[in-house]
Design an enzyme around this catalytic site. Structure first.
Site, PDB file in Angstrom:
ATOM      1  N   SER A  42       0.802  -1.228   0.000  1.00 19.72           N
ATOM      2  CA  SER A  42       0.000   0.000   0.000  1.00 19.72           C
ATOM      3  C   SER A  42       0.834   1.277   0.000  1.00 19.72           C
ATOM      4  O   SER A  42       0.320   2.343  -0.299  1.00 19.72           O
ATOM      5  CB  SER A  42      -0.930   0.017   1.212  1.00 19.72           C
ATOM      6  OG  SER A  42      -0.167  -0.077   2.402  1.00 19.72           O
ATOM      7  N   ASP A 360      -3.592   8.019   8.047  1.00 19.43           N
ATOM      8  CA  ASP A 360      -4.668   7.219   8.632  1.00 19.43           C
ATOM      9  C   ASP A 360      -4.179   6.323   9.767  1.00 19.43           C
ATOM     10  O   ASP A 360      -4.853   5.377  10.143  1.00 19.43           O
ATOM     11  CB  ASP A 360      -5.347   6.378   7.540  1.00 19.43           C
ATOM     12  CG  ASP A 360      -4.360   5.441   6.846  1.00 19.43           C
ATOM     13  OD1 ASP A 360      -3.175   5.406   7.247  1.00 19.43           O
ATOM     14  OD2 ASP A 360      -4.772   4.738   5.899  1.00 19.43           O
ATOM     15  N   HIS A 363      -0.614   4.749   7.020  1.00 20.09           N
ATOM     16  CA  HIS A 363       0.038   5.333   5.848  1.00 20.09           C
ATOM     17  C   HIS A 363       0.322   6.814   6.051  1.00 20.09           C
ATOM     18  O   HIS A 363      -0.294   7.469   6.897  1.00 20.09           O
ATOM     19  CB  HIS A 363      -0.865   5.137   4.628  1.00 20.09           C
ATOM     20  CG  HIS A 363      -1.307   3.727   4.454  1.00 20.09           C
ATOM     21  ND1 HIS A 363      -2.561   3.285   4.823  1.00 20.09           N
ATOM     22  CD2 HIS A 363      -0.646   2.645   3.984  1.00 20.09           C
ATOM     23  CE1 HIS A 363      -2.664   1.981   4.575  1.00 20.09           C
ATOM     24  NE2 HIS A 363      -1.519   1.562   4.074  1.00 20.09           N
TER      25      HIS A 363
END
Ligand code: NAG
Ligand code: NAG
Ligand code: NAG
Length: 392
Positions: A42, A360, A363
């Protein structure tokens, strides 16, 4: 709340240190690099998981407020762009399209990264009792995609080598999720850290490292001559880890508020990875095999000098911008709650993500990714430098 995208867009135009990458034509090349091939998770996925279907803890990443700074959700796990976007911009290349976007233009490279992906295969992790949610597109799967793709655009191994001679190949960051899943599934943390320190130690001397090295050697065997292998972030400074560890003893934290034991663990992983990098350098003397120190870059952002330089608010250095962050009290000191992750009903995003390092709780914000990319590729934290930015 509805005004937030607009407000953030206006802010983005005026006071961000690093503006979002502008679409590039690829007309200007830097150091002869015409394409980037990226494998990872991610931290660098630009839309693959969104196409596979984001589920579970990642289900909200394909909707606003993800992407709020660029006005739309793109499948990137941030409020906007990622390091890989800044890198592409700096190389004069267009943004990397996700491999699963089958109609996309891949002239200047392909992004194989999938959010949630692991370094070890789903089967290898299952053998350790770890269940992989989200995606089965682990590093070996991404590597198979890479080979398949190169074979589809080149007629022979020699042609693949020629293409890769003008390319940059990023292998990672990947491996962080192997720990995330282990961590989430085997709390409390003390047991987890001990177990995985032992595991890391075992792998240093065993099969694990050979698997790791082999996966990375594959891209060198294909003909890659510039390979970047990033380590992990300092887990002990990441809000989601801090709240999950739930350590109340103040002496367990360093001067910046990071949890020492978790950072030690991240360093063990990185030391192990660096040794693998050294082995690869010896085996492939004709290639530049660089180690990217994500740990050092992240820690720099938290420090006084960089925070001031980039406009980060040090009071929220350990706090997520988006999630259970409605008030100072919600989500504890870190603004993170697994049951109310960014984008879930009732959660909110902070007004100005560019003041935050963490988007968040897991990340980074676009602003932090931009600053990190600068520290890494222009500030000497990728060693040896795989790109000479002054050479066209
Ligand atoms: C991953 O593979 C397993 C076993 O083949 C399968 O049961 C599972 O549904 C797959 N998960 C995803 C997200 O594709
Ligand atoms: C953290 O630990 C304390 C006890 O040390 C416990 O009361 C509390 O519920 C824990 N919090 C979480 C989020 O696990
Ligand atoms: C980068 O390229 C320039 C121009 O070709 C050259 O003068 C310089 O020595 C190079 N630097 C490195 C570190 O290779």
């Amino acid at each position: 709340m509805t005004l937030l995208p607009l407000v953030t867009l206006l802010l983005a135009g005026s006071c961000l240190g690093a503006p979002p990458p502008a679409p590039s034509t690829g007309a200007r090349t830097v150091d002869g690099i015409t394409a980037i091939y990226n494998l990872g998770d991610s931290l660098s996925d630009t839309g693959n998981l969104a196409r596979q279907g984001a589920t579970g803890l990642l289900q909200h990443t394909t909707r606003l407020p993800y992407g709020v700074t660029v006005g739309r959700a793109t499948g990137r796990c941030s409020d906007g762009y990622l390091m890989i976007d800044f890198l592409a911009r700096d190389l004069g290349l267009p943004q990397l399209n996700p491999y699963l976007d089958k109609g996309a233009d891949f002239t200047h490279g392909v992004n194989f990264a999938v959010a949630g992906a692991t370094a070890l295969s789903t089967a290898a992790l299952a053998a350790k009792g770890i269940t992989v949610p989200h995606t089965n597109s682990s590093l070996d799967v991404q590597l198979a995609w890479f080979k398949e793709y190169m074979s589809s655009v080149a007629n022979s191994p020699r042609e693949i080598r020629e293409k890769l001679a003008n390319s940059l190949v990023m292998v990672g960051e990947i491996g962080g999720n192997d720990y995330n899943y282990a961590f989430l599934q085997t709390r409390p943390n003390g047991r987890w850290i001990q177990h995985h320190q032992r595991d890391t130690h075992d792998r240093k001397h065993g099969k694990g490292r050979r698997t790791y090295t082999r996966n990375r050697a594959d891209v060198l065997d294909m003909g890659a001559v510039r390979v970047v292998i990033p380590g992990n972030f300092p887990l002990g400074c990441v809000p989601s880890y801090l709240i999950a560890a739930n350590v109340t003893d103040p002496s367990a934290y360093d001067g910046q508020g990071c949890l020492d034991a978790l950072n030690l663990f991240a360093r063990l992983h990185d030391a192990w990875l660096r040794r693998a990098v050294l082995e690869l350098r010896r085996a492939y003397p004709g290639a530049t095999v660089a180690y990217a120190d994500y740990f050092a870059a992240y820690v720099e952002l938290l420090g006084e000098a960089r925070a001031a330089e980039h406009g980060f608010d040090r009071r929220v250095a350990m706090r997520a911008c988006c999630g259970a962050a409605a008030g100072e009290a919600a989500g504890g000191a870190y603004g993170f709650d697994l049951r109310a992750m960014c984008g879930a009903p009732g959660t909110t995003a902070c007004e100005d993500p560019s003041r935050y390092v963490s988007w968040d709780g897991v990340h980074l914000t676009q602003h932090a990714y931009g600053a990190t990319a600068e520290l890494l590729f222009h500030g000497g934290l990728v060693d040896p430098p795989p790109i000479n930015f002054t050479r066209s």
